[in-house]
Design a protein around this motif. Structure first.
Motif, PDB file in Angstrom:
ATOM      1  N   ILE A  19      -0.900   9.462 -14.297  1.00  0.00           N
ATOM      2  CA  ILE A  19      -1.831   8.768 -15.192  1.00  0.00           C
ATOM      3  C   ILE A  19      -1.235   7.422 -15.574  1.00  0.00           C
ATOM      4  CG2 ILE A  19      -2.909   8.797 -17.488  1.00  0.00           C
ATOM      5  CD1 ILE A  19      -3.150  11.802 -17.290  1.00  0.00           C
ATOM      6  N   ARG A  20      -2.106   6.409 -15.602  1.00  0.00           N
ATOM      7  CA  ARG A  20      -1.714   5.103 -16.116  1.00  0.00           C
ATOM      8  C   ARG A  20      -2.589   4.806 -17.316  1.00  0.00           C
ATOM      9  NH1 ARG A  20       1.571   6.321 -13.204  1.00  0.00           N
ATOM     10  NH2 ARG A  20       2.222   5.420 -11.227  1.00  0.00           N
ATOM     11  N   TYR A  21      -1.951   4.443 -18.433  1.00  0.00           N
ATOM     12  CA  TYR A  21      -2.698   4.106 -19.643  1.00  0.00           C
ATOM     13  C   TYR A  21      -2.255   2.725 -20.101  1.00  0.00           C
ATOM     14  CZ  TYR A  21      -4.474   4.319 -24.425  1.00  0.00           C
ATOM     15  OH  TYR A  21      -5.134   4.053 -25.602  1.00  0.00           O
TER      16      TYR A  21
ATOM     17  N   TYR B 111      -4.529  -5.276 -12.139  1.00  0.00           N
ATOM     18  CA  TYR B 111      -5.469  -4.786 -11.143  1.00  0.00           C
ATOM     19  C   TYR B 111      -4.855  -3.609 -10.402  1.00  0.00           C
ATOM     20  CZ  TYR B 111      -7.862  -9.346 -11.546  1.00  0.00           C
ATOM     21  OH  TYR B 111      -8.517 -10.470 -11.995  1.00  0.00           O
ATOM     22  N   PHE B 112      -5.577  -2.497 -10.391  1.00  0.00           N
ATOM     23  CA  PHE B 112      -5.220  -1.400  -9.496  1.00  0.00           C
ATOM     24  C   PHE B 112      -6.166  -1.487  -8.314  1.00  0.00           C
ATOM     25  CE2 PHE B 112      -2.938   0.547 -13.010  1.00  0.00           C
ATOM     26  CZ  PHE B 112      -1.849   1.079 -12.341  1.00  0.00           C
ATOM     27  N   ASP B 113      -5.613  -1.597  -7.139  1.00  0.00           N
ATOM     28  CA  ASP B 113      -6.422  -1.544  -5.926  1.00  0.00           C
ATOM     29  C   ASP B 113      -6.320  -0.123  -5.385  1.00  0.00           C
ATOM     30  OD1 ASP B 113      -7.021  -4.225  -6.149  1.00  0.00           O
ATOM     31  OD2 ASP B 113      -5.559  -4.869  -4.640  1.00  0.00           O
TER      32      ASP B 113
ATOM     33  N   GLU C 127       0.863  -1.200   0.000  1.00  0.00           N
ATOM     34  CA  GLU C 127       0.000   0.000   0.000  1.00  0.00           C
ATOM     35  C   GLU C 127       0.887   1.234   0.000  1.00  0.00           C
ATOM     36  OE1 GLU C 127      -3.034  -0.084   2.975  1.00  0.00           O
ATOM     37  OE2 GLU C 127      -3.894   1.821   2.318  1.00  0.00           O
ATOM     38  N   HIS C 128       0.747   2.071  -1.024  1.00  0.00           N
ATOM     39  CA  HIS C 128       1.631   3.234  -1.157  1.00  0.00           C
ATOM     40  C   HIS C 128       0.936   4.411  -1.827  1.00  0.00           C
ATOM     41  CE1 HIS C 128       2.130   1.280  -5.144  1.00  0.00           C
ATOM     42  NE2 HIS C 128       2.321   2.514  -5.588  1.00  0.00           N
ATOM     43  N   LEU C 129       1.634   5.518  -1.857  1.00  0.00           N
ATOM     44  CA  LEU C 129       1.116   6.699  -2.550  1.00  0.00           C
ATOM     45  C   LEU C 129       2.252   7.404  -3.279  1.00  0.00           C
ATOM     46  CD1 LEU C 129       2.072   9.401  -0.792  1.00  0.00           C
ATOM     47  CD2 LEU C 129       0.246   8.649   0.708  1.00  0.00           C
TER      48      LEU C 129
ATOM     49  N   TYR D 130      -3.844   6.343  -1.437  1.00  0.00           N
ATOM     50  CA  TYR D 130      -3.240   5.023  -1.260  1.00  0.00           C
ATOM     51  C   TYR D 130      -3.735   4.075  -2.350  1.00  0.00           C
ATOM     52  CZ  TYR D 130      -0.990   5.583   3.322  1.00  0.00           C
ATOM     53  OH  TYR D 130      -0.155   5.937   4.347  1.00  0.00           O
ATOM     54  N   HIS D 131      -2.824   3.290  -2.885  1.00  0.00           N
ATOM     55  CA  HIS D 131      -3.163   2.299  -3.895  1.00  0.00           C
ATOM     56  C   HIS D 131      -2.105   1.205  -3.914  1.00  0.00           C
ATOM     57  CE1 HIS D 131      -0.334   4.970  -5.900  1.00  0.00           C
ATOM     58  NE2 HIS D 131      -0.006   3.947  -6.650  1.00  0.00           N
ATOM     59  N   ARG D 132      -2.336   0.203  -4.730  1.00  0.00           N
ATOM     60  CA  ARG D 132      -1.339  -0.840  -4.980  1.00  0.00           C
ATOM     61  C   ARG D 132      -1.681  -1.456  -6.328  1.00  0.00           C
ATOM     62  NH1 ARG D 132      -3.614  -5.238  -0.434  1.00  0.00           N
ATOM     63  NH2 ARG D 132      -5.519  -5.693  -1.590  1.00  0.00           N
ATOM     64  N   PHE D 133      -0.753  -2.229  -6.867  1.00  0.00           N
ATOM     65  CA  PHE D 133      -0.960  -2.756  -8.213  1.00  0.00           C
ATOM     66  C   PHE D 133      -0.522  -4.208  -8.277  1.00  0.00           C
ATOM     67  CE2 PHE D 133       0.880  -3.895 -12.323  1.00  0.00           C
ATOM     68  CZ  PHE D 133      -0.217  -3.686 -13.142  1.00  0.00           C
ATOM     69  N   THR D 134      -1.202  -4.988  -9.107  1.00  0.00           N
ATOM     70  CA  THR D 134      -0.686  -6.321  -9.426  1.00  0.00           C
ATOM     71  C   THR D 134      -1.064  -6.708 -10.853  1.00  0.00           C
ATOM     72  OG1 THR D 134      -0.689  -8.684  -8.859  1.00  0.00           O
ATOM     73  CG2 THR D 134      -2.715  -7.480  -8.410  1.00  0.00           C
TER      74      THR D 134
HETATM   75  C1  KMT Z   1       1.825   2.048  -9.292  1.00  0.00           C
HETATM   76  O1  KMT Z   1       1.651   3.272  -9.160  1.00  0.00           O
HETATM   77  O2  KMT Z   1       1.933   1.315  -8.344  1.00  0.00           O
HETATM   78  C2  KMT Z   1       1.900   1.513 -10.638  1.00  0.00           C
HETATM   79  O3  KMT Z   1       1.619   2.270 -11.479  1.00  0.00           O
HETATM   80  C3  KMT Z   1       2.323   0.106 -10.898  1.00  0.00           C
HETATM   81  C4  KMT Z   1       2.883  -0.228 -12.222  1.00  0.00           C
HETATM   82  S1  KMT Z   1       2.220   0.532 -13.666  1.00  0.00           S
HETATM   83  C5  KMT Z   1       1.260  -0.658 -14.495  1.00  0.00           C
END
Ligand code: KMT
Ligand code: NI
Length: 179
Positions: free
Chosen positions: A93-95, A102-104, A85-87, A131-135
């Motif tokens: 922007i993510r494209y 998955y963006f949580d 969990e981070h910021l 706060y978010h996280r990615f997988t």
């Molecule tokens: C993030 O902010 O954690 C990310 O963008 C992860 C990788 S980008 C697909």
């Protein structure tokens, strides 16, 4: 159409699985948290949006087993970092160009995770301080463009230190003022 729902919080199952609690989340709910979703089917549209919002930099990331020379442990190590969990201190922007992920997104009002499944053409504007996280998903592949307003900055500030972060506090107060 992009899929968004509350995460089931079952940490016994691999985080690349869907973890769908069955409770859907609307784009409007995401909007209330400051997260903007768009489906943009051409690079031109992404370029115009970047221009409108004064984004000056971008890079492209390719995350897959192949990008880690078929080293599964190395891929997992990277995914474990993304899944913390981070910021970030800037809006980013993510494209998504190819593959999926998955963006949580932390719903700080209900203190729950919202999972957004992103695929080719999906674009997320992630506000500073959220706060978010990615997988990856079980497909283990994504190609994504990361767009930055200024210098490409990839610094992640993890929980719990980030609780005290000024940008995070500003983000939280912005939520209170519009709800
Ligand atoms: C993030 O902010 O954690 C990310 O963008 C992860 C990788 S980008 C697909
Ligand atoms: Ni991040």
């Amino acid at each position: 159409m992009v899929e968004a729902y509350y995460h089931d919080d079952n940490d016994l199952v691999d985080f690349r699985e869907a973890h769908n609690s069955g409770e859907p989340v609307t784009l409007e709910q995401l909007g209330k948290l400051g997260v903007i979703y768009k489906f943009l089917n051409t690079q031109d549209k992404v370029d115009s949006l970047a221009k409108e919002r004064n984004y000056k930099n971008r890079d492209t990331v390719n995350i897959s087993l192949l990008s880690f020379k078929n080293n599964e442990d190395a891929l997992l190590a990277k995914l474990n970092v993304f899944y913390k969990e981070h910021l970030h201190e800037d809006e980013e922007i993510r494209y998504i160009l190819d593959g999926d992920g998955y963006f949580d997104i932390r719903d700080s009002i209900l203190n729950k995770w919202i999972r957004v499944k992103v695929e080719s053409g999906d674009l997320l504007i992630v506000p500073a301080g959220i706060y978010h996280r990615f997988t990856l998903t079980t497909s283990n592949y994504i190609k994504a463009m990361r767009l930055f307003q200024d210098e490409p900055k990839w610094l992640a500030i993890n929980k719990p230190e980030a609780d005290e972060n000024a940008t995070h506090k500003e983000y939280l107060s912005s939520l209170l003022s519009c709800n």
